[in-house]
Enzyme design. Structure first.
Site, PDB file in Angstrom:
ATOM      1  N   GLY A 143      16.341  90.139  55.964  1.00  0.00           N
ATOM      2  CA  GLY A 143      16.525  88.996  56.851  1.00  0.00           C
ATOM      3  C   GLY A 143      16.926  89.359  58.268  1.00  0.00           C
ATOM      4  N   ASN A 200      14.898  89.555  60.779  1.00  0.00           N
ATOM      5  CA  ASN A 200      14.185  88.619  61.662  1.00  0.00           C
ATOM      6  C   ASN A 200      14.815  87.231  61.631  1.00  0.00           C
ATOM      7  OD1 ASN A 200      11.648  89.771  63.034  1.00  0.00           O
ATOM      8  ND2 ASN A 200      11.669  90.715  61.010  1.00  0.00           N
ATOM      9  N   MET A 222       7.753  87.339  50.507  1.00  0.00           N
ATOM     10  CA  MET A 222       6.815  88.178  49.758  1.00  0.00           C
ATOM     11  C   MET A 222       5.976  87.413  48.732  1.00  0.00           C
ATOM     12  SD  MET A 222       7.250  90.842  51.404  1.00  0.00           S
ATOM     13  CE  MET A 222       6.342  92.108  50.534  1.00  0.00           C
ATOM     14  N   ARG A 223       5.929  86.100  48.851  1.00  0.00           N
ATOM     15  CA  ARG A 223       5.051  85.331  47.959  1.00  0.00           C
ATOM     16  C   ARG A 223       3.876  84.785  48.750  1.00  0.00           C
ATOM     17  NH1 ARG A 223       6.798  83.423  43.036  1.00  0.00           N
ATOM     18  NH2 ARG A 223       5.392  81.650  43.220  1.00  0.00           N
ATOM     19  N   ASN A 245       3.739  83.564  60.784  1.00  0.00           N
ATOM     20  CA  ASN A 245       4.160  84.742  60.025  1.00  0.00           C
ATOM     21  C   ASN A 245       4.281  85.912  60.994  1.00  0.00           C
ATOM     22  OD1 ASN A 245       4.693  86.405  57.712  1.00  0.00           O
ATOM     23  ND2 ASN A 245       2.604  87.191  57.854  1.00  0.00           N
ATOM     24  N   HIS A 282       4.228  90.118  61.190  1.00  0.00           N
ATOM     25  CA  HIS A 282       3.729  91.244  60.398  1.00  0.00           C
ATOM     26  C   HIS A 282       3.898  92.552  61.184  1.00  0.00           C
ATOM     27  CE1 HIS A 282       1.411  93.164  57.262  1.00  0.00           C
ATOM     28  NE2 HIS A 282       0.843  93.863  58.214  1.00  0.00           N
TER      29      HIS A 282
HETATM   30  C1  GRF Z   1       9.342  92.533  58.842  1.00  0.00           C
HETATM   31  O1  GRF Z   1       8.955  93.813  59.241  1.00  0.00           O
HETATM   32  C2  GRF Z   1       8.203  91.564  58.942  1.00  0.00           C
HETATM   33  O2  GRF Z   1       7.283  91.888  59.919  1.00  0.00           O
HETATM   34  C3  GRF Z   1       7.570  91.686  57.577  1.00  0.00           C
HETATM   35  O3  GRF Z   1       8.624  91.861  56.692  1.00  0.00           O
HETATM   36  C4  GRF Z   1       9.711  92.493  57.361  1.00  0.00           C
HETATM   37  C5  GRF Z   1      10.920  91.644  57.112  1.00  0.00           C
HETATM   38  O4  GRF Z   1      12.074  92.288  57.552  1.00  0.00           O
HETATM   39  N1  GRF Z   1       6.743  90.541  57.277  1.00  0.00           N
HETATM   40  P1  GRF Z   1      13.440  91.487  57.620  1.00  0.00           P
HETATM   41  O5  GRF Z   1      13.725  90.948  56.218  1.00  0.00           O
HETATM   42  O6  GRF Z   1      13.289  90.386  58.622  1.00  0.00           O
HETATM   43  O7  GRF Z   1      14.457  92.497  58.029  1.00  0.00           O
END
Ligand code: GRF
Length: 195
Positions: A13, A15, A88-89, A105, A107
Site C-alpha cells: 500500500g 501507493n 491483485m484480482r 490502474n 503499473h
Molecule cells: C506498484 O508497483 C503498482 O504499480 C503495482 O503494484 C505495486 C503496488 O505497490 N500495480 P504498493 O502496494 O502500492 O506498495
C-alpha cells in the site's frame, strides 16, 4: 473540487500511502478495500482513520459474486472514482462497466512492455536500459486500457530488484496523485486517452 475515491490494494500500500499523503488527493480517499486481510494497505488506511474493508474472496464463491460485493460496497459509500494500487484480482466486465472512465490502474512498467505481476524483475531479466510507470484507464483486459500517464525510469548498472523497485516507486508516488487529480478535475477523459 471534491470527490469520493476508493483505493483497491492487495499489498504494502505504498501507493495508497502516497494518495493519502497528497494534500489534494488525500481528502478524497474515503475507502480502502483489500482482498488480503492483513495487507499493509489496510493497516495504512486504518492508521489514518480511513475506512478499511477486507472483502474476503473465500466467502464470495466466484468472481461475479466477489465483484458484486465490491460494487455494492462502493455504491453504498457513494464512490465516484476507483484507484487500483496493486490490487491483485482481475475485475470482471460488470465492475469495469460500472466505473468505466472513472477507474485508474498503476503499473510498474512502460506498458505494453512487461504486463503481469513481475514487471520489475521481468525488466531486469530482459536487460533493458529503461523501464517505467504507466497509469491507464481500466478496461476488460489485464494491465490494458487507454494510457493517461507514462514516465520512464532508468535501469542502472548494478541494479537489483530492490533498487529498481525503489526507483519505480518514487516515480509512482509522484505520478499517481497528479494523475488522479487530473481525472477528478476533468482534465483527463476516456475518449481522449491514447489506447
Ligand atoms: C506498484 O508497483 C503498482 O504499480 C503495482 O503494484 C505495486 C503496488 O505497490 N500495480 P504498493 O502496494 O502500492 O506498495
Amino acid at each position: 473540487m471534491s470527490a469520493r475515491v476508493a483505493v483497491l490494494a492487495s499489498g504494502a500500500g505504498t501507493n495508497l500511502g502516497a494518495l493519502m499523503e497528497d494534500e489534494v488527493t488525500g481528502p478524497w480517499v474515503v475507502l480502502t478495500v483489500s482482498d488480503v486481510k492483513d495487507s499493509g494497505a489496510l493497516e495504512r488506511a486504518r492508521a489514518k482513520a480511513i475506512e478499511a474493508v477486507f472483502v474476503d474472496p473465500a466467502t464470495h464463491g466466484n468472481r461475479e459474486r466477489y465483484d458484486r460485493a465490491l460494487l455494492s460496497l462502493l455504491e453504498a459509500r457513494d464512490i465516484d472514482y476507483v484507484a487500483l494500487a496493486g490490487f491483485m484480482r482481475i475485475l470482471g466486465p460488470e465492475f469495469v462497466k460500472a466505473f468505466r472512465g472513472r477507474m485508474l490502474n498503476i503499473h510498474p512498467s512502460l506498458l505494453p512492455a512487461f504486463p503481469g505481476a513481475h514487471s520489475v524483475g521481468d525488466a531486469l531479466r530482459a536487460g533493458v536500459e529503461k523501464t517505467g510507470v504507466t497509469i491507464h484507464f481500466v478496461d476488460e483486459q489485464v494491465d490494458h486500457g487507454p494510457i493517461v500517464a507514462q514516465e520512464e525510469v532508468p535501469v542502472l548498472p548494478g541494479d537489483d530488484w530492490e533498487s529498481l523497485e525503489a526507483r519505480v516507486h518514487s516515480v509512482e508516488h509522484r505520478l499517481y496523485p497528479m494523475t488522479l487529480q487530473a481525472l477528478v478535475e476533468g482534465r483527463l477523459k476516456l475518449g481522449e486517452a491514447a489506447s
